[in-house]
Design a protein around this motif. Sequence first.
Motif, PDB file in Angstrom:
ATOM      1  N   SER A   1       0.824  -1.212   0.000  1.00 16.62           N
ATOM      2  CA  SER A   1       0.000   0.000   0.000  1.00 16.62           C
ATOM      3  C   SER A   1       0.861   1.266   0.000  1.00 16.62           C
ATOM      4  CB  SER A   1      -0.949   0.009   1.208  1.00 16.62           C
ATOM      5  OG  SER A   1      -0.258   0.339   2.412  1.00 16.62           O
ATOM      6  N   PHE A   2       2.117   1.148   0.474  1.00 20.75           N
ATOM      7  CA  PHE A   2       3.060   2.270   0.411  1.00 20.75           C
ATOM      8  C   PHE A   2       3.546   2.505  -1.017  1.00 20.75           C
ATOM      9  CE2 PHE A   2       4.738   1.260   4.982  1.00 20.75           C
ATOM     10  CZ  PHE A   2       3.543   1.710   5.518  1.00 20.75           C
ATOM     11  N   GLY A   3       3.251   1.552  -1.897  1.00 19.93           N
ATOM     12  CA  GLY A   3       3.697   1.641  -3.285  1.00 19.93           C
ATOM     13  C   GLY A   3       4.916   0.806  -3.596  1.00 19.93           C
ATOM     14  N   VAL A   4       5.426   0.067  -2.613  1.00 20.87           N
ATOM     15  CA  VAL A   4       6.649  -0.713  -2.807  1.00 20.87           C
ATOM     16  C   VAL A   4       6.355  -1.955  -3.642  1.00 20.87           C
ATOM     17  CG1 VAL A   4       8.505  -1.980  -1.670  1.00 20.87           C
ATOM     18  CG2 VAL A   4       7.572   0.091  -0.606  1.00 20.87           C
ATOM     19  N   ARG A   5       7.236  -2.230  -4.589  1.00 20.52           N
ATOM     20  CA  ARG A   5       7.121  -3.461  -5.367  1.00 20.52           C
ATOM     21  C   ARG A   5       8.505  -3.896  -5.833  1.00 20.52           C
ATOM     22  NH1 ARG A   5       4.293  -1.616 -11.077  1.00 20.52           N
ATOM     23  NH2 ARG A   5       5.803  -0.002 -11.658  1.00 20.52           N
ATOM     24  N   PRO A   6       8.670  -5.174  -6.169  1.00 20.12           N
ATOM     25  CA  PRO A   6       9.968  -5.653  -6.631  1.00 20.12           C
ATOM     26  C   PRO A   6      10.469  -4.839  -7.823  1.00 20.12           C
ATOM     27  CG  PRO A   6       8.567  -7.506  -6.109  1.00 20.12           C
ATOM     28  CD  PRO A   6       7.700  -6.288  -6.012  1.00 20.12           C
ATOM     29  N   GLY A   7      11.771  -4.579  -7.813  1.00 16.96           N
ATOM     30  CA  GLY A   7      12.381  -3.770  -8.854  1.00 16.96           C
ATOM     31  C   GLY A   7      12.592  -2.326  -8.451  1.00 16.96           C
ATOM     32  N   ASP A   8      11.979  -1.895  -7.325  1.00 15.23           N
ATOM     33  CA  ASP A   8      12.142  -0.515  -6.897  1.00 15.23           C
ATOM     34  C   ASP A   8      13.586  -0.243  -6.469  1.00 15.23           C
ATOM     35  OD1 ASP A   8       9.556   0.268  -7.412  1.00 15.23           O
ATOM     36  OD2 ASP A   8       8.856  -0.004  -5.346  1.00 15.23           O
ATOM     37  N   MET A   9      14.035   0.975  -6.750  1.00 17.46           N
ATOM     38  CA  MET A   9      15.382   1.426  -6.388  1.00 17.46           C
ATOM     39  C   MET A   9      15.459   1.786  -4.915  1.00 17.46           C
ATOM     40  SD  MET A   9      17.361   4.769  -7.987  1.00 17.46           S
ATOM     41  CE  MET A   9      15.920   5.842  -7.921  1.00 17.46           C
ATOM     42  N   VAL A  10      16.593   1.470  -4.292  1.00 15.51           N
ATOM     43  CA  VAL A  10      16.863   1.829  -2.901  1.00 15.51           C
ATOM     44  C   VAL A  10      18.221   2.520  -2.853  1.00 15.51           C
ATOM     45  CG1 VAL A  10      17.080   0.999  -0.529  1.00 15.51           C
ATOM     46  CG2 VAL A  10      15.600  -0.238  -2.149  1.00 15.51           C
ATOM     47  N   VAL A  11      18.279   3.688  -2.220  1.00 11.24           N
ATOM     48  CA  VAL A  11      19.539   4.433  -2.142  1.00 11.24           C
ATOM     49  C   VAL A  11      19.835   4.791  -0.689  1.00 11.24           C
ATOM     50  CG1 VAL A  11      19.362   5.380  -4.457  1.00 11.24           C
ATOM     51  CG2 VAL A  11      18.401   6.644  -2.552  1.00 11.24           C
TER      52      VAL A  11
END
Length: 361
Positions: free
Chosen positions: A152-162
């Motif tokens: 629900s936060f919008g997180v899904r596999p493939g998202d970038m993390v910095v």
Amino acid sequence: MVELDQSLQMLKDLTDAKGIPGNEAEPRQVMKTYIEPFADQIQYDGLGSLIAEKVGEADGPKIMVAGHLDEVGFMVTQIDEKGFLRFQTVGGWWSQVMLAQRVTVVTNSGEVPGVIGSKPPHILDADARKKPFEIKDMFIDIGAESKEEAQSFGVRPGDMVVPVCDFTVMKNPKYLLAKALDNRIGCAIAIDVLKQLKNEAHPNRVYGVGTVQEEVGLRGATTAAHVIQPDIALTVDTGIPGDTPGITEKEALSELGKGPQIIIYDASMVAHKGVRDFVTGVADKLGIPYQFDAVPGGGTDSGKIHLTGKGVPSLSITIATRYLHTAASIIHRDDYENAVKLIVACIKELDKEKVQAITLD
């Protein structure tokens, strides 16, 4: 709070931007904003590298000045039932610098704060506590109570993390602290080179380039160089200093503030002798400080650029940077400014005859 001049504001905007390999849109836009006023045209390769051209003479040699846009980071691979994120490193990371680091997950619907977590040492046995914690056993905690809430936060596999580290001018203002100095400092130098050449006559076609996906195999350098087909390439990246505790002179000689590093050898390329001698000759003539270095375990975009077409005489010029491939690195402003000064001076001295002589050296 330190008031930033134009150069520092540009470096802040570049390093604060988020962009791991394959996700360089944000730093690319920042670079475009800053370099466009000094370029005759801007184009892109098929992977997204930015290529800004400044024409001195239309039939002059093509000089490529390249830094890479991407930074080391992470990518979400899974969301578990309790809302914790599993991830893949993107670019080289050492597990000992990762635990408890704050991160930002960049989703299509906004940014989500998080922290890299692991099993606490209090419940590990004595032998396990003596060993570095493995990356595969780490996770990212975004404060979600379930998989559904994380989604629900919008997180899904493939998202970038910095990693999180705001650009900071240190107490000694010559020292600059930030994430992504590897290699937004190279992009900043490419911008400043075109800026310095804006009203200067020179017989070359200069390309200020922000390449993509350097940290995962020098990929944008390959495609950008095919677009440009340069005659000479100067790659600007970060290098290893030897001025912190525990490093011996045998391991690294350079010091922050003593000038840009001229890389004579790395795992991807032997520096072209003609370019090396030309660049250091210009530096010697003008009194611009520099340092020699060799990095047998690493490489830069030069490693791919020099293999383009019939071969491109290339040299890597790097900025000594403490704590590479971590959440926070430090450079010295004098090295940044002297790198710009050196590259601009070299471009002003290059012409068809010099390029031909360098090529045959």
